[in-house]
Design a protein around this motif. Structure first.
Motif, PDB file in Angstrom:
ATOM      1  N   LEU A  37      47.291  27.922  42.059  1.00  0.00           N
ATOM      2  CA  LEU A  37      46.168  28.860  42.053  1.00  0.00           C
ATOM      3  C   LEU A  37      45.230  28.585  43.224  1.00  0.00           C
ATOM      4  O   LEU A  37      44.801  29.511  43.937  1.00  0.00           O
ATOM      5  CB  LEU A  37      45.417  28.750  40.729  1.00  0.00           C
TER       6      LEU A  37
ATOM      7  N   TYR B  47      39.901  31.254  35.172  1.00  0.00           N
ATOM      8  CA  TYR B  47      40.262  31.744  36.507  1.00  0.00           C
ATOM      9  C   TYR B  47      39.010  32.033  37.334  1.00  0.00           C
ATOM     10  O   TYR B  47      38.920  31.640  38.509  1.00  0.00           O
ATOM     11  CB  TYR B  47      41.109  33.014  36.389  1.00  0.00           C
TER      12      TYR B  47
ATOM     13  N   GLU C 139      40.855  34.118  31.385  1.00  0.00           N
ATOM     14  CA  GLU C 139      40.171  34.881  32.424  1.00  0.00           C
ATOM     15  C   GLU C 139      38.928  34.134  32.910  1.00  0.00           C
ATOM     16  O   GLU C 139      38.658  34.068  34.117  1.00  0.00           O
ATOM     17  CB  GLU C 139      39.785  36.256  31.898  1.00  0.00           C
TER      18      GLU C 139
ATOM     19  N   GLU D 151      37.742  30.354  40.871  1.00  0.00           N
ATOM     20  CA  GLU D 151      37.544  31.276  41.987  1.00  0.00           C
ATOM     21  C   GLU D 151      36.144  31.105  42.577  1.00  0.00           C
ATOM     22  O   GLU D 151      35.966  31.033  43.804  1.00  0.00           O
ATOM     23  CB  GLU D 151      37.736  32.710  41.498  1.00  0.00           C
TER      24      GLU D 151
ATOM     25  N   HIS E 239      47.077  36.172  35.175  1.00  0.00           N
ATOM     26  CA  HIS E 239      47.090  35.363  36.387  1.00  0.00           C
ATOM     27  C   HIS E 239      48.317  34.460  36.331  1.00  0.00           C
ATOM     28  O   HIS E 239      48.306  33.419  35.674  1.00  0.00           O
ATOM     29  CB  HIS E 239      45.797  34.564  36.509  1.00  0.00           C
TER      30      HIS E 239
END
Length: 334
Positions: free
Chosen positions: A141, A100, A97, A104, A133
């Motif tokens: 991604l 990710y 997490e 982002e 994800h």
């Protein structure tokens, strides 16, 4: 012109990303390449710094525009997502997490104009999936985060450039997916990158799918003629120096000695194998076709050595160099 600001996403915090970042940023030559802005976790970087025996201080920032690149400390946009007791070397959804969220945020920073390119430390696909994800890797991604329908993976070493028609799918699925329009679009994206890098008329070699390029139908089911040749002919009509389909084993030998500026590989292992034989420490991954520049190390999280201070930082340094060379130039202070 000044040094570009490169947003470095820290990758999986349980992997070697924090260590290679601290090792790389300790070198004066790295600081000469760019203004490095880490998107990650300040405390994790401090831990990694101690592990590798570094002396750099970490400046924990709330936002990218708070960075002071003249301070001598590592500038880190601190998302504060990594528990203090998260172990190195173990896959976890928590680490997935965090990885990710780091990428982002890096995309947001570049889109806001606070950095000119992204350089990614490795993430764990398993941890990413455990966090919910479901992406095969960074390439897919980043395509999602930027709203880009199609991108290509290019691997670069000191002797080879390889762009892939397909990547993270099974071999049978890859062969089914390959078609002239896709092959042509990949060649076009690769050609654009080479021209941007200063090669006005790059020589591009295109791999066949089958051994010996099918040997006039002896091997395979005519894939070269139906799936690849029309794309090559379309590019040749543009006046480009594109040749193939060529037997992959011969083409990589010729490209390795300098006869071609780029090889177009049809599937993941066809392109990755030759690059990795040349050495993981020199390889760089470039995502081609995004609205932002993105480069990456060409190695994984290396959980087996994470937290031990053994990770090699050379691929990250080269990735930063490639990002700086491809980044939009600006005439600002700093």
């Amino acid at each position: 012109m000044t040094r570009p600001t490169i947003a470095i996403s820290m990758g999986d915090p349980a992997g070697i990303g924090p260590e290679v970042i601290m090792k790389a940023l300790a070198k004066p030559e790295t600081r000469a390449i760019c203004n490095a802005l880490v998107i990650g976790d300040a405390n994790r970087l401090r831990k990694a710094g101690k592990i590798v025996g570094g002396r750099l201080e970490i400046a924990a920032l709330r936002e990218a525009d708070d960075a002071d690149f003249d301070s001598g400390s590592v500038q880190c946009v601190d998302l504060n997502l990594v528990p203090d007791d998260l172990p190195f070397g173990k896959m976890s959804a928590t680490a997935g997490e965090a990885a990710y969220r780091f990428i982002e945020k890096a995309v947001q920073v570049v889109q806001a104009g606070s950095a000119q390119a992204i350089c990614t430390a490795p993430l764990s696909k398993e941890a990413l999936h455990a966090a919910g994800h479901k992406y095969p890797g960074h390439t897919e991604l980043l395509a999602h985060l930027t709203g880009t329908p199609e991108v290509s993976m290019m691997l670069v070493s000191n002797r080879l450039r390889v762009i892939h028609v397909t990547t993270h799918i099974g071999l049978l699925d890859a062969i089914e997916k390959i078609e002239p329009g896709l092959v042509e679009r990949v060649i076009v994206r690769g050609h654009e990158v080479l021209v941007r890098a200063g090669l006005t008329n790059p020589k591009i070699g295109v791999c066949a799918i089958n051994p010996h390029a099918g040997e006039n139908g002896l091997f395979g089911r005519g894939e070269e003629a139906t799936k690849i040749t029309p794309a090559i002919e379309a590019c040749q009509r543009r006046g480009w120096d594109v040749q193939g389909p060529l037997p992959a084993d011969t083409l990589f030998f010729l490209a390795g000695r300098g006869d071609y500026d780029m090889v177009v590989a049809m599937y993941h292992d066809q392109g990755h194998g030759p690059i990795k034989v040349l050495g993981l420490e020199a390889g760089v991954n470039i995502t081609v076709g995004l609205p932002v520049i993105r480069t990456s190390v060409d190695h994984g999280t290396a959980f087996d050595i994470a937290g031990k201070g053994l990770a090699d930082e050379r691929s990250l340094i080269e990735a930063l160099r490639q990002a700086a060379e491809l980044a939009p130039k600006r005439a600002l202070g700093g």
